[in-house]
Design an enzyme around this catalytic site. Structure first.
Site, PDB file in Angstrom:
ATOM      1  N   CYS A   1      61.517 107.714  35.881  1.00 36.86           N
ATOM      2  CA  CYS A   1      62.209 107.648  34.583  1.00 36.86           C
ATOM      3  C   CYS A   1      63.444 108.554  34.513  1.00 36.86           C
ATOM      4  O   CYS A   1      64.457 108.187  33.909  1.00 36.86           O
ATOM      5  CB  CYS A   1      61.230 107.959  33.459  1.00 36.86           C
ATOM      6  SG  CYS A   1      59.933 109.115  33.911  1.00 36.86           S
TER       7      CYS A   1
ATOM      8  N   HIS B   1      64.151 111.450  28.165  1.00 33.16           N
ATOM      9  CA  HIS B   1      64.486 112.411  29.220  1.00 33.16           C
ATOM     10  C   HIS B   1      65.993 112.693  29.165  1.00 33.16           C
ATOM     11  O   HIS B   1      66.814 111.767  29.183  1.00 33.16           O
ATOM     12  CB  HIS B   1      64.140 111.846  30.595  1.00 33.16           C
ATOM     13  CG  HIS B   1      62.668 111.768  30.887  1.00 33.16           C
ATOM     14  ND1 HIS B   1      61.700 112.241  30.050  1.00 33.16           N
ATOM     15  CD2 HIS B   1      62.018 111.268  31.974  1.00 33.16           C
ATOM     16  CE1 HIS B   1      60.500 112.036  30.594  1.00 33.16           C
ATOM     17  NE2 HIS B   1      60.671 111.448  31.761  1.00 33.16           N
TER      18      HIS B   1
HETATM   19  P1  NAP Z   1      48.586 106.654  32.239  1.00 36.49           P
HETATM   20  O1  NAP Z   1      48.833 106.751  30.768  1.00 36.49           O
HETATM   21  O2  NAP Z   1      47.739 107.689  32.897  1.00 36.49           O
HETATM   22  O3  NAP Z   1      47.919 105.174  32.526  1.00 36.49           O
HETATM   23  C1  NAP Z   1      47.365 104.837  33.779  1.00 36.49           C
HETATM   24  C2  NAP Z   1      46.812 103.408  33.776  1.00 36.49           C
HETATM   25  O4  NAP Z   1      46.236 103.154  35.080  1.00 36.49           O
HETATM   26  C3  NAP Z   1      45.678 103.175  32.755  1.00 36.49           C
HETATM   27  O5  NAP Z   1      45.778 101.866  32.227  1.00 36.49           O
HETATM   28  C4  NAP Z   1      44.399 103.270  33.599  1.00 36.49           C
HETATM   29  O6  NAP Z   1      43.328 102.489  33.106  1.00 36.49           O
HETATM   30  C5  NAP Z   1      44.884 102.660  34.915  1.00 36.49           C
HETATM   31  N1  NAP Z   1      44.039 103.105  36.025  1.00 36.49           N
HETATM   32  C6  NAP Z   1      43.733 104.387  36.379  1.00 36.49           C
HETATM   33  N2  NAP Z   1      42.854 104.366  37.441  1.00 36.49           N
HETATM   34  C7  NAP Z   1      42.631 103.061  37.726  1.00 36.49           C
HETATM   35  C8  NAP Z   1      41.823 102.394  38.700  1.00 36.49           C
HETATM   36  N3  NAP Z   1      41.082 103.059  39.580  1.00 36.49           N
HETATM   37  N4  NAP Z   1      41.847 101.021  38.738  1.00 36.49           N
HETATM   38  C9  NAP Z   1      42.606 100.317  37.853  1.00 36.49           C
HETATM   39  N5  NAP Z   1      43.375 100.902  36.890  1.00 36.49           N
HETATM   40  C10 NAP Z   1      43.389 102.246  36.842  1.00 36.49           C
HETATM   41  O7  NAP Z   1      49.947 106.629  33.062  1.00 36.49           O
HETATM   42  P2  NAP Z   1      51.432 106.131  32.618  1.00 36.49           P
HETATM   43  O8  NAP Z   1      52.257 107.270  32.165  1.00 36.49           O
HETATM   44  O9  NAP Z   1      51.264 104.927  31.754  1.00 36.49           O
HETATM   45  O10 NAP Z   1      52.053 105.719  34.024  1.00 36.49           O
HETATM   46  C11 NAP Z   1      51.697 104.505  34.700  1.00 36.49           C
HETATM   47  C12 NAP Z   1      52.539 104.386  35.977  1.00 36.49           C
HETATM   48  O11 NAP Z   1      53.915 104.321  35.621  1.00 36.49           O
HETATM   49  C13 NAP Z   1      52.375 105.595  36.922  1.00 36.49           C
HETATM   50  O12 NAP Z   1      52.421 105.148  38.260  1.00 36.49           O
HETATM   51  C14 NAP Z   1      53.591 106.462  36.546  1.00 36.49           C
HETATM   52  O13 NAP Z   1      53.985 107.318  37.604  1.00 36.49           O
HETATM   53  C15 NAP Z   1      54.647 105.387  36.261  1.00 36.49           C
HETATM   54  N6  NAP Z   1      55.748 105.785  35.355  1.00 36.49           N
HETATM   55  C16 NAP Z   1      55.505 106.436  34.168  1.00 36.49           C
HETATM   56  C17 NAP Z   1      56.579 106.760  33.331  1.00 36.49           C
HETATM   57  C18 NAP Z   1      56.395 107.482  32.008  1.00 36.49           C
HETATM   58  O14 NAP Z   1      57.430 107.860  31.379  1.00 36.49           O
HETATM   59  N7  NAP Z   1      55.167 107.712  31.523  1.00 36.49           N
HETATM   60  C19 NAP Z   1      57.874 106.394  33.693  1.00 36.49           C
HETATM   61  C20 NAP Z   1      58.100 105.721  34.891  1.00 36.49           C
HETATM   62  C21 NAP Z   1      57.022 105.404  35.692  1.00 36.49           C
HETATM   63  P3  NAP Z   1      42.067 103.139  32.281  1.00 36.49           P
HETATM   64  O15 NAP Z   1      42.571 103.354  30.861  1.00 36.49           O
HETATM   65  O16 NAP Z   1      41.038 102.069  32.345  1.00 36.49           O
HETATM   66  O17 NAP Z   1      41.699 104.400  32.967  1.00 36.49           O
END
Ligand code: NAP
Length: 359
Positions: free
Chosen positions: A156, A249
């Site tokens: 991001c 950001h």
């Molecule tokens: P998050 O809130 O922690 O969400 C993670 C997701 O992954 C949840 O839906 C979770 O499902 C699922 N998950 C976790 N373990 C799993 C498993 N073993 N099998 C299947 N699903 C699983 O994270 P986030 O911030 O949304 O980020 C998601 C991705 O986008 C990451 O790779 C992050 O680096 C990337 N990203 C984030 C941002 C940002 O600003 N937040 C920006 C760019 C990229 P459950 O609810 O069922 O656990």
């Protein structure tokens, strides 16, 4: 807005990791999308089998779109999730294997995770900046022997940095960039950083973030070299910090150009830039990918983060730099432009340029 390349019927799409912070942003965007129909949501075994409303700790003041609230959460497996287009907001611990399984099953995977971003045959795309990088998909299919595709969007903070750097690179070339970030707590997902650690505080460390920003900026600004992407040969040093801001950001940059330019030319270049033609007029394209703030004390996260429905990066404080050539501040919505919105725009770009084949 351009008409749908799929005609009058919407194409079913799925969100993997739909319960997380980025997954929820996908749900909001896709629930009202003119070309795509959010047909399936998937997450971990903890959530699978429950309704989306039960499985999700919904973040935000709005309600879960009613049609999505009642969908049953599926496991992240291509035998359960059938949609031809799959948006991945999976945790990086599981994204590698899951996304490859979907590409092997012939699906177009639009990924937010870091796992494949730096692979030379995997496009890392900002639609307005480097749409031609999608051309390596043919090589990806051959190299990896899968009929589908993985296309990534960046970290991001890297996306907020690249949008103003791209026009400068295109017009003057860039020799070196110094970057310091102030990153919102929503960038750490949910529940993310503990409130007692971040309230009234700044944390000058985000694990693995600095190398990601440095490497991804070079790849975004690189060029297609036959079957692979070759990085831009600019120098870059990044400092990344977590600050007590909800969304947005902020990226502070000092830039040394290859070709000397005066400040007026730099400002004109930034303010006139509209990005690649292919990315204009898509449902998620903002009117302007970059806007220059008028006031001397902008951009500010609270006031500017939602510019262009979260898809516009606001640039301000463009001024001479006593060490390099020019310095500026850019602000991007980490969850929209830096994650879900960027992926949806990439899918629209792929569809509009004939890169998504439906079964
Ligand atoms: P998050 O809130 O922690 O969400 C993670 C997701 O992954 C949840 O839906 C979770 O499902 C699922 N998950 C976790 N373990 C799993 C498993 N073993 N099998 C299947 N699903 C699983 O994270 P986030 O911030 O949304 O980020 C998601 C991705 O986008 C990451 O790779 C992050 O680096 C990337 N990203 C984030 C941002 C940002 O600003 N937040 C920006 C760019 C990229 P459950 O609810 O069922 O656990």
């Amino acid at each position: 807005m351009r008409p749908s390349p799929f005609g009058s019927s919407k194409v079913p799409v799925a969100v993997l990791g739909a319960t997380g912070a980025v997954g929820q942003a996908f749900v909001r965007l896709l629930a009202v999308h003119p070309w795509f129909e959010l047909a399936e949501v998937a997450a971990s075994e903890r959530s699978a089998g429950r309704s989306y409303a039960e499985a999700t700790r919904w973040i935000g003041d709005d309600e879960i779109p009613p049609r999505v609230a009642q969908l049953t959460v599926l496991p992240c497996d291509p035998r359960s999730v059938r949609s031809p287009i799959v948006f991945s907001a999976l945790d990086s611990g599981v994204a590698g294997e899951a996304e490859a399984a979907f590409a092997k099953a012939g699906r177009a995977v639009l990924s937010n995770a870091k796992n494949y971003r730096m692979e030379p045959d995997v496009p890392l795309v900002i639609a307005e900046v480097n749409p031609d990088h999608l051309d390596v998909l043919e090589a990806q299919r051959k190299n990896r022997d899968w009929p589908g595709a993985i296309v990534t969007n960046g970290n991001c903070a890297a996306i907020a940095a690249v949008l103003p750097l791209a026009p400068l690179q295109q017009r003057f070339g860039i020799r070196n960039v110094f970057v310091a970030t102030m990153q919102a707590v929503s960038g750490a997902g949910y529940p993310g950083v503990a409130s007692l650690d971040i309230l009234g505080n700044v944390i000058p460390f985000i694990r693995d973030e600095e190398p990601k920003v440095e490497a991804e900026v070079r790849k975004f600004l690189g060029h297609r070299d036959g079957d692979r992407i070759t990085d831009a040969s600019l120098g870059i040093s990044a400092h990344t910090n977590r600050v007590p801001v909800e969304h947005g950001h902020m990226v502070l940059m000092s830039v040394q150009l290859q070709k000397k330019a005066d400040l007026a030319e730099v400002i004109q270049t930034l303010s006139q830039w509209r990005g690649a033609e292919e990315a204009c007029g898509l449902p998620s394209s903002p009117d302007r990918p970059l806007v220059l703030a008028d006031a001397v004390d902008r951009p500010q996260p609270r006031r500017d983060v939602d510019a262009g429905r979260g898809m516009t990066v606001t640039v301000g404080r463009v001024r001479e730099d006593p060490l390099f050539d020019v310095k500026l501040v850019a602000l991007g919505h980490n969850i929209i432009r830096g994650a879900a919105g960027a992926s949806v725009l990439n899918a629209e770009l792929m569809a509009a340029t004939g890169r998504i084949e439906l079964p």
